[in-house]
Design an enzyme around this catalytic site. Structure first.
Site, short mmCIF file in Angstrom:
data_model
loop_
_atom_site.label_atom_id
_atom_site.label_comp_id
_atom_site.label_asym_id
_atom_site.label_seq_id
_atom_site.Cartn_x
_atom_site.Cartn_y
_atom_site.Cartn_z
N ASP A 58 1.02 -1.22 -0.08
CA ASP A 58 0.04 0.04 -0.08
C ASP A 58 1.15 1.24 -0.02
O ASP A 58 2.11 1.10 -0.05
CB ASP A 58 -1.04 -0.02 1.20
CG ASP A 58 -2.24 1.05 1.06
OD1 ASP A 58 -1.98 1.84 -0.15
OD2 ASP A 58 -3.14 0.52 1.76
C1 BGC Z 1 -5.00 3.08 0.22
C2 BGC Z 1 -5.09 2.20 -0.78
C3 BGC Z 1 -5.01 2.78 -2.29
C4 BGC Z 1 -3.76 3.50 -2.25
C5 BGC Z 1 -3.36 4.17 -3.65
C6 BGC Z 1 -3.95 4.10 0.14
O1 BGC Z 1 -4.07 5.20 0.92
O2 BGC Z 1 -5.08 2.47 1.42
O3 BGC Z 1 -6.37 1.41 -1.09
O4 BGC Z 1 -5.10 1.89 -3.27
O5 BGC Z 1 -3.83 4.62 -1.20
O6 BGC Z 1 -4.23 5.35 -3.74
#
Ligand code: BGC
Length: 772
Positions: free
Chosen positions: A299
């Site tokens: 993530d």
């Molecule tokens: C979220 C993810 C997301 C990623 C990219 C993160 O803060 O937890 O679900 O895909 O950002 O935007």
């Protein structure tokens, strides 16, 4: 981060002369504990191409494939273009600017030494230009096909704009409505969640990776994120192996078996080991047990979080731990890019380990056909993004997602002959809030409820009153680039009181009131947890004052989570849970309110009476003094511990009877299967849909088993008076569970109960036994 697509579309038309090359090697594997993911197995050809490339790559180029970089104006290295040409970036994220993406792809393919194409990732969660209902709403449809089709429209729109990778589906089981990200998943149940996970993988990727007009999918957030303590986003998770394997990991396994090409690790600590550095999860379970052949992406900034968590001591250690645990691609932190060469040099990480990390990234790019067809034909964006078929499907999906929670005295559907409607509430006229979170710049703001009612009833007097604004007390850190953040100063108490009084006087003058209450888009989603589930602001006061007017009232709830509507459930005759329905929100809500669509959605979560009940889910174990015993009716002394509305519940404008539960046998050998059937008849006044649900309970075994577990469902459409027989199979797949006592998957020779009905409280019962 958010660049208008329209601005960019007219420029830079590029048509590739190369044809798509599709290697249709992989059949979709069936889902089960012991099946293996066949459709991502590396074919000899793909393997050979990967090995040939690896032989030519320098260490820096290999590390580049593990480096995912921000294409937005934050967290981005200044010299992105130079790094692309040097082969030191493997993928980007956070841009929807087709011209920028096209330019980067040309640099990678034409200027880098080995011409390896880039992946462009974005959160295409429930639509791109066309917005579909939020994922929890789609789960409420209990209709995987409708969700699959929605995600394939979303994939098509994204791909036409240059995005070839989405960070979805999010399949985190959520059993606590305080957690804001409950909106992004399919709710509390592993069986329903698995069906929705498979549907989304198929929708995004198509029948196999490399299908034209589709994108690479990412199943996320691996794993357990939905069980954050207290529902507080990002907080630690403590889950025993039994809960992980029987519940939280199930939809991930389903997505892997359906051939998902990438998987995102979660932010939080799982049993004190950060998920992004968790070798057991990312290696033992994912690779060794499940045979996952795609790649793992962290993530955003998770590699850095390994330090924040107090797990890794510095960036070098974080890179070492991430790669050793099984991470392939580092999202946005650039720590792997900065640290891996040094780790190889001092012998802590071998080149063979780097090769292992790079292989699945290259294999996915090959399978997607990116080497043969790296570019997007920008001339097609306009026609793809304006295809009315997507809007039509969004309206159908929204209708099918809505759940009728209460309908005393047939208050709904409302008569189209009504003379005047008072449309009241802070969400009646806000297109962005009706779309829900994860908006993309350029998405269509939803048709408001006012516009939807006017479209349906052109001759009727429709007057609206907001009844006071609602907003977050603590703003979201995403407010700058996600919908829902309010930039104006907050209303004063006096201003809100005045608006409430205006709404009351409007209700007095009108024949019927439609109240649209709930939460703004930024009140659920990431960084949007709550400590209460009350209607935000002064909506409860507004609701009670409008009810006191004494005219007919219908309540439409717009939100990404269940809210405390205990008062409404006793005083407001008609309640529809509309969720956040997407682009066609107002039209679909009008369809339901006026009977042009008959609600058939069912709750994918147990609806709590208050936040104090959370976490709340139907599939709990039976413990001392069961709540079913009249002497011990509740776990609380001041009210019921049961949900306000149970999992699987939802009404219709017609009625159904479900009867004649039959089992093809009442005894079976372990490994065999039986068939359970029941008939469902539409006994009411109009055509409608019923979701027939099957639940089981294992009466004894090596461990205690949940009171009920969903093991089959089917949404059935029935004309008035029509009867259908619904068939379910119960066999090894449904009867096997992971036993904490035996530390293995078991199918035990025990007695089982079966219920079939239209809710998790189904009463129609039979029993069978699995023999030794
Ligand atoms: C979220 C993810 C997301 C990623 C990219 C993160 O803060 O937890 O679900 O895909 O950002 O935007």
């Amino acid at each position: 981060m958010r660049v208008s697509l329209l601005r960019a579309v007219t420029k830079s038309i590029y048509t590739s002369t190369l044809l798509w090359v599709f290697v249709l090697l992989f059949a979709t594997a069936s889902v089960g504990q012991e099946s293996s993911p066949a459709n991502l197995s590396n074919s000899a050809t793909v393997n050979q191409r990967v090995e040939e490339l690896l032989k030519k790559m320098t260490l820096e180029e290999k590390i580049g494939q593990l480096n995912q970089v921000s294409a937005a104006n934050f967290l981005n290295p200044p010299n992105r273009e130079e790094l692309i040409e040097k082969g030191q970036i493997g993928s980007f994220l956070w841009s929807v600017d087709p011209v920028q993406l096209d330019k980067y792809q040309h640099l990678a393919v034409e200027k880098s030494r080995l011409h390896i194409p880039l992946l462009f990732g974005y959160d295409v969660i429930h639509g791109f230009r066309t917005v579909f209902p939020v994922p929890i709403a789609m789960a409420a449809s209990w209709d995987p096909q409708v969700l699959e089709k929605a995600q394939s429209f979303a994939a098509r729109e994204a791909r036409a704009s240059g995005i070839n990778w989405t960070f979805g589906p999010m399949v985190d089981i959520a059993r606590d409505a305080r957690w804001g990200r409950i909106v992004e998943g399919a709710g509390e149940d592993p069986y329903l969640g698995s069906a929705m996970a498979r549907a989304q993988v198929r929708g995004f990727q198509g029948p196999q990776l490399g299908t034209p007009d589709h994108v690479l999918a990412t199943v996320k957030h691996f794993a357990g994120y939905g069980a954050a303590e207290g529902g507080r986003d990002y907080d630690s998770v403590y889950l025993p192996e039994t809960s992980l394997r029987n519940v939280y990991l199930q939809p991930f396994r389903a997505a892997v078996d359906a051939g998902v090409g990438s998987l995102m690790s979660a932010y939080m600590d799982l049993n004190d080991v950060p998920a992004g550095g968790n070798h057991w999860l990312l290696h033992d379970v994912l690779r060794t047990e499940w045979g996952f052949q795609g790649f793992v992406v962290t993530d955003a900034l998770t590699t850095n979080d390994l330090i924040i968590h107090g797990f890794a001591k510095d960036e070098t250690d974080a890179a070492y731990r991430a790669v050793s645990a099984g991470v392939n691609v580092d999202m946005a932190s650039r720590i792997l890019a900065g640290q891996l060469a040094g780790l190889v040099k001092n012998g802590k990480i071998t080149v063979a380990q780097i090769d292992d990390a790079v292989r699945p990234v290259l294999a996915v790019k090959i399978r997607m056909g990116l080497f043969e067809h790296p570019y997007t034909d920008l001339s097609k964006i306009g026609s793809v993004l304006s295809d009315p078929a997507a809007r039509e499907h969004s309206r159908i999906a929204a209708q099918r997602s809505m759940v009728l929670l209460r309908n005393e005295n047939h208050t709904l559907p409302l008569s189209k002959k009504v003379s005047s409607i008072a449309l009241i509430g802070p969400l009646a006229n806000d297109g962005i809030d009706l779309d829900g979170g994860w908006g993309v710049d350029g998405e269509t703001p939803a048709v408001t409820v006012e516009a939807g009612l006017r479209n349906k009833l052109p001759g009727v007097t429709i007057t609206s009153a907001r009844g006071g604004e609602i907003r977050r007390t603590i703003p979201s850190r995403f407010d700058d680039f996600l919908p829902g953040g309010k930039k104006t100063p907050p209303q004063t108490a006096e201003e809100i009181s005045k608006e409430i009084e205006e709404a009351v006087s409007l209700a007095k003058k009108s024949e019927v009131s439609v109240l649209v209450l709930g939460e703004t888009a930024n009140m659920s989603g990431e960084y949007a947890s709550r400590s209460t589930l009350e209607l935000p602001g002064r909506q409860q006061e507004l609701l009670e004052k409008i009810a006191a007017v004494g005219k007919p009232v219908a309540l439409v709830i717009v939100s990404g989570r269940p809210l405390n509507i205990s008062w409404a459930s006793a005083h407001i005759p008609a309640i529809v849970m509309a969720w956040q329905p997407g682009s066609e929100a107002g039209n679909a809500i009008a369809d339901i309110l006026f009977g042009d669509a008959n609600p058939g959605g069912k709750l994918p979560v147990s609806w709590p009476r208050s936040a104090g009940q959370e976490p709340l889910y139907y599939s709990h174990n039976v413990t001392q003094y069961p709540e079913s015993d009249p002497t011990y009716r509740s776990r609380y002394w001041e009210g019921p511990s049961t949900p306000l509305y149970p999992f699987g519940f939802g009404l219709s404008y017609t009625t159904f009877s479900i009867s004649d539960l039959r089992l093809s046998k009442t005894e079976l050998k372990a490994g065999d299967s039986l068939e359970a059937t029941a008939t469902v008849t539409n006994t009411g006044g109009i055509a409608g849909d019923e979701v027939v649900q099957l639940y089981i309970h294992q009466r004894a075994g090596s461990t205690s088993r949940p009171i009920r577990e969903l093991k089959g469902f089917e949404r059935v459409s029935l004309q008035l008076g029509e009867t259908k027989t619904v068939h379910f199979t119960l066999g090894k797949k449904e009867l096997t569970y992971w036993s904490e006592a035996r530390k293995s998957w078991v199918e035990e020779p025990e007695e089982f109960d079966v219920w079939i009905g239209n809710c998790s409280t189904a009463a129609l019962h039979a029993a069978f036994r699995v023999l030794e």
